[in-house]
Design an enzyme around this catalytic site. Structure first.
Site, PDB file in Angstrom:
ATOM      1  N   ARG A  42      27.511 -13.750 -18.805  1.00  0.00           N
ATOM      2  CA  ARG A  42      27.396 -14.931 -18.131  1.00  0.00           C
ATOM      3  C   ARG A  42      27.467 -16.249 -18.727  1.00  0.00           C
ATOM      4  O   ARG A  42      26.590 -16.441 -19.738  1.00  0.00           O
ATOM      5  CB  ARG A  42      25.990 -14.907 -17.420  1.00  0.00           C
ATOM      6  CG  ARG A  42      25.738 -15.932 -16.289  1.00  0.00           C
ATOM      7  CD  ARG A  42      26.736 -15.958 -15.400  1.00  0.00           C
ATOM      8  NE  ARG A  42      26.058 -17.044 -14.294  1.00  0.00           N
ATOM      9  CZ  ARG A  42      26.981 -17.510 -13.073  1.00  0.00           C
ATOM     10  NH1 ARG A  42      28.037 -17.000 -13.050  1.00  0.00           N
ATOM     11  NH2 ARG A  42      26.517 -18.324 -12.341  1.00  0.00           N
ATOM     12  N   GLU A  80      -4.852  11.148   3.183  1.00  0.00           N
ATOM     13  CA  GLU A  80      -4.930  11.235   4.722  1.00  0.00           C
ATOM     14  C   GLU A  80      -5.387   9.847   5.348  1.00  0.00           C
ATOM     15  O   GLU A  80      -5.624   8.856   4.449  1.00  0.00           O
ATOM     16  CB  GLU A  80      -6.318  12.111   4.941  1.00  0.00           C
ATOM     17  CG  GLU A  80      -6.158  13.607   4.446  1.00  0.00           C
ATOM     18  CD  GLU A  80      -7.653  14.004   4.820  1.00  0.00           C
ATOM     19  OE1 GLU A  80      -8.699  13.761   5.558  1.00  0.00           O
ATOM     20  OE2 GLU A  80      -7.596  15.306   4.660  1.00  0.00           O
ATOM     21  N   PRO A  81      -5.359   9.675   6.526  1.00  0.00           N
ATOM     22  CA  PRO A  81      -5.375   8.314   7.222  1.00  0.00           C
ATOM     23  C   PRO A  81      -6.760   7.646   6.471  1.00  0.00           C
ATOM     24  O   PRO A  81      -6.688   6.288   6.149  1.00  0.00           O
ATOM     25  CB  PRO A  81      -5.264   8.571   8.532  1.00  0.00           C
ATOM     26  CG  PRO A  81      -4.461   9.694   8.861  1.00  0.00           C
ATOM     27  CD  PRO A  81      -4.713  10.443   7.704  1.00  0.00           C
ATOM     28  N   GLY A 140      -7.842   7.603   0.756  1.00  0.00           N
ATOM     29  CA  GLY A 140      -6.557   7.612   0.116  1.00  0.00           C
ATOM     30  C   GLY A 140      -6.921   7.386  -1.371  1.00  0.00           C
ATOM     31  O   GLY A 140      -7.057   8.585  -2.111  1.00  0.00           O
ATOM     32  N   GLU A 168       0.048   8.249  -7.148  1.00  0.00           N
ATOM     33  CA  GLU A 168      -0.675   9.106  -8.083  1.00  0.00           C
ATOM     34  C   GLU A 168      -1.963   8.405  -8.621  1.00  0.00           C
ATOM     35  O   GLU A 168      -2.554   8.434  -9.963  1.00  0.00           O
ATOM     36  CB  GLU A 168       0.238   9.404  -9.193  1.00  0.00           C
ATOM     37  CG  GLU A 168       1.637   9.962  -8.725  1.00  0.00           C
ATOM     38  CD  GLU A 168       1.614  11.692  -8.897  1.00  0.00           C
ATOM     39  OE1 GLU A 168       1.010  12.017  -9.714  1.00  0.00           O
ATOM     40  OE2 GLU A 168       2.342  12.079  -8.181  1.00  0.00           O
TER      41      GLU A 168
HETATM   42  C1  LIG Z   1       5.994   5.968  -1.251  1.00  0.00           C
HETATM   43  C2  LIG Z   1       4.409   6.602  -1.408  1.00  0.00           C
HETATM   44  C3  LIG Z   1       4.588   8.038  -1.621  1.00  0.00           C
HETATM   45  C4  LIG Z   1       3.396   8.758  -1.583  1.00  0.00           C
HETATM   46  N1  LIG Z   1       3.451   9.839  -1.889  1.00  0.00           N
HETATM   47  C5  LIG Z   1       2.277  10.717  -1.852  1.00  0.00           C
HETATM   48  C6  LIG Z   1       2.091  12.189  -1.878  1.00  0.00           C
HETATM   49  O1  LIG Z   1       3.296  12.707  -2.226  1.00  0.00           O
HETATM   50  N2  LIG Z   1       1.059  12.704  -1.707  1.00  0.00           N
HETATM   51  C7  LIG Z   1       0.016  12.197  -1.374  1.00  0.00           C
HETATM   52  O2  LIG Z   1      -1.172  12.842  -1.308  1.00  0.00           O
HETATM   53  N3  LIG Z   1       0.083  10.821  -1.292  1.00  0.00           N
HETATM   54  C8  LIG Z   1       1.053  10.163  -1.640  1.00  0.00           C
HETATM   55  N4  LIG Z   1       0.929   8.702  -1.370  1.00  0.00           N
HETATM   56  C9  LIG Z   1      -0.263   8.056  -0.995  1.00  0.00           C
HETATM   57  C10 LIG Z   1      -1.005   7.311  -2.486  1.00  0.00           C
HETATM   58  O3  LIG Z   1      -1.311   8.129  -3.334  1.00  0.00           O
HETATM   59  C11 LIG Z   1      -2.084   6.452  -1.747  1.00  0.00           C
HETATM   60  O4  LIG Z   1      -1.376   5.347  -1.129  1.00  0.00           O
HETATM   61  C12 LIG Z   1      -2.892   5.822  -3.014  1.00  0.00           C
HETATM   62  O5  LIG Z   1      -3.765   6.802  -3.527  1.00  0.00           O
HETATM   63  C13 LIG Z   1      -3.905   4.937  -2.298  1.00  0.00           C
HETATM   64  O6  LIG Z   1      -4.430   5.129  -1.273  1.00  0.00           O
HETATM   65  P1  LIG Z   1      -4.530   4.072  -0.170  1.00  0.00           P
HETATM   66  O7  LIG Z   1      -3.137   3.675   0.255  1.00  0.00           O
HETATM   67  O8  LIG Z   1      -5.150   4.697   1.138  1.00  0.00           O
HETATM   68  O9  LIG Z   1      -5.354   2.914  -0.472  1.00  0.00           O
HETATM   69  P2  LIG Z   1      -6.972   2.485  -0.551  1.00  0.00           P
HETATM   70  O10 LIG Z   1      -7.621   3.725  -1.184  1.00  0.00           O
HETATM   71  O11 LIG Z   1      -7.488   2.268   0.770  1.00  0.00           O
HETATM   72  O12 LIG Z   1      -7.025   1.534  -1.520  1.00  0.00           O
HETATM   73  C14 LIG Z   1      -6.695   0.243  -1.021  1.00  0.00           C
HETATM   74  C15 LIG Z   1      -7.177  -0.850  -2.044  1.00  0.00           C
HETATM   75  O13 LIG Z   1      -8.346  -0.586  -2.681  1.00  0.00           O
HETATM   76  C16 LIG Z   1      -8.384  -0.108  -4.036  1.00  0.00           C
HETATM   77  N5  LIG Z   1      -9.662   0.513  -4.380  1.00  0.00           N
HETATM   78  C17 LIG Z   1      -9.969   1.642  -3.596  1.00  0.00           C
HETATM   79  N6  LIG Z   1     -11.074   2.239  -4.324  1.00  0.00           N
HETATM   80  C18 LIG Z   1     -11.362   1.489  -5.165  1.00  0.00           C
HETATM   81  C19 LIG Z   1     -12.394   1.594  -6.194  1.00  0.00           C
HETATM   82  N7  LIG Z   1     -13.347   2.666  -6.160  1.00  0.00           N
HETATM   83  N8  LIG Z   1     -12.261   0.717  -7.255  1.00  0.00           N
HETATM   84  C20 LIG Z   1     -11.770  -0.535  -7.115  1.00  0.00           C
HETATM   85  N9  LIG Z   1     -10.624  -0.468  -6.112  1.00  0.00           N
HETATM   86  C21 LIG Z   1     -10.415   0.290  -5.316  1.00  0.00           C
HETATM   87  C22 LIG Z   1      -7.184   0.525  -4.159  1.00  0.00           C
HETATM   88  O14 LIG Z   1      -6.945   0.571  -5.845  1.00  0.00           O
HETATM   89  C23 LIG Z   1      -6.238  -0.323  -3.282  1.00  0.00           C
HETATM   90  O15 LIG Z   1      -5.819  -1.672  -4.118  1.00  0.00           O
HETATM   91  C24 LIG Z   1       2.148   8.043  -1.399  1.00  0.00           C
HETATM   92  C25 LIG Z   1       2.121   6.684  -1.081  1.00  0.00           C
HETATM   93  C26 LIG Z   1       3.302   5.881  -0.973  1.00  0.00           C
HETATM   94  C27 LIG Z   1       3.485   4.422  -0.715  1.00  0.00           C
END
Ligand SMILES: Cc1cc2nc3c(=O)[nH]c(=O)nc-3n(C[C@H](O)[C@H](O)[C@H](O)COP(=O)(O)OP(=O)(O)OC[C@H]3O[C@@H](n4cnc5c(N)ncnc54)[C@H](O)[C@@H]3O)c2cc1C
Length: 275
Positions: free
Chosen positions: A164, A24-25, A28, A259
């Site tokens: 190459r 969700e927004p 993540g 994932e």
């Molecule tokens: C191309 C694409 C396809 C996707 N497909 C799906 C899908 O089919 N279904 C779905 O539900 N989602 C999907 N996603 C979403 C994806 O799973 C999320 O982007 C991902 O889980 C990270 O969440 P976020 O982007 O909100 O990052 P955030 O959670 O905001 O994280 C930002 C940064 O902080 C770090 N961070 C966060 N918490 C911690 C912690 N506790 N300890 C250390 N570091 C931390 C993260 O590792 C990252 O580096 C997709 C995303 C993309 C880009």
């Protein structure tokens, strides 16, 4: 069984496209509490909220949606299937994705969407745990995806290095290039074995979360390094879209993100080590 019959057969035949909506927004990496809610109303659930960054959202025939069943209470979630065309259920496309462009991503909005209790996946209130199980399997799949991309890049780099010529020699004759190729092969083989081990346990019906996290983290980060080296071996041509490595370089970058990011995988591994 009815759900499997209705959905999985069509997905397996390639007639329907599925999507899994967890992100969700505002949630993540941390999906322990969500803003999208599902409220029971007789034989129905009423869903409200928004999901974002969802693979296939603009083209999917249905979504498996993780909803908060007790607002504000961690882990109290329920998984529901929402069919395309349900009243109040809208999908929109997110433009400008770096790679994996064959799979569009988008946003879902739910405005008083009513779904039958028959659309409940698993057990009410256990959606978070069902999702973790799904992610554990998915992580092995992402590890395999990364190994495949890295192998593809190595195959192309090998071929190119033998074709190459510079300084009147094939670039494959330079020991520096040979060592790059050898290092790429070592890393791919190590990642492949780790991925096979995680997959072997899955086949045995035993999911070891820290092992699937290790496979995903190692394989995805390995693939980024290997594909970067492959691009280097291609020289300037590696930067041109005509060659596959340019696409691999963009495509592979998603693997340590979706994932569960590498940081989250390391949290899982560390938690298991310190248990
Ligand atoms: C191309 C694409 C396809 C996707 N497909 C799906 C899908 O089919 N279904 C779905 O539900 N989602 C999907 N996603 C979403 C994806 O799973 C999320 O982007 C991902 O889980 C990270 O969440 P976020 O982007 O909100 O990052 P955030 O959670 O905001 O994280 C930002 C940064 O902080 C770090 N961070 C966060 N918490 C911690 C912690 N506790 N300890 C250390 N570091 C931390 C993260 O590792 C990252 O580096 C997709 C995303 C993309 C880009």
């Amino acid at each position: 069984e009815e759900q499997k019959e209705k959905y999985l057969v069509k997905v397996a035949r390639g007639e329907w496209i599925s999507s899994g909506a967890f992100t969700e927004p505002a949630h993540g990496s941390d999906i322990t509490v969500l803003d999208t809610t599902a409220k029971r109303d007789g034989d129905y659930y009423v869903i409200n909220g928004t999901k974002t960054l969802i693979s296939n959202a603009p083209i999917a025939d249905f979504a498996v949606v993780l909803c908060q069943s007790e607002p504000g209470v961690r882990y109290k979630q329920t998984l529901l299937i929402v069919d395309k065309g349900c009243e109040g259920f809208e999908a929109s496309k997110i433009e400008g994705k770096m790679g994996i462009r064959a799979s569009p991503i988008g946003e879902y909005s739910f405005n008083n969407v009513r779904v039958s209790i028959e659309n409940l996946v698993g057990t009410e209130g256990m959606g978070f745990y069902h999702t973790l199980e799904f992610l554990d399997l998915g992580r092995v799949g992402v590890a395999a995806q990364a190994v495949g991309m890295a192998q593809g890049a190595l195959d192309r780099a090998l071929r190119y290095a033998k074709e190459r010529s510079q300084f009147n020699r094939k670039i494959a004759d330079f020991q520096v290039i040979q060592h790059k190729l050898a290092d790429m092969a070592i890393q791919i083989e190590a990642a492949r074995l780790l991925t096979y081990k995680a997959a072997w346990y899955v086949d045995k019906g035993r999911i070891i979360p820290e092992l699937t996290s290790m496979a995903k983290t190692y394989a995805t980060e390995m693939a980024i390094r290997v594909i970067d080296e492959a691009l280097q071996i291609f020289g300037g041509y590696g930067y041109i879209a005509e060659y596959d490595v340019e696409r691999y370089y963009r495509d592979v970058r998603i693997t340590p993100l979706y994932e569960g990011t590498s940081e989250i995988q390391r949290n899982v591994i560390a938690k298991a080590l310190l248990r």
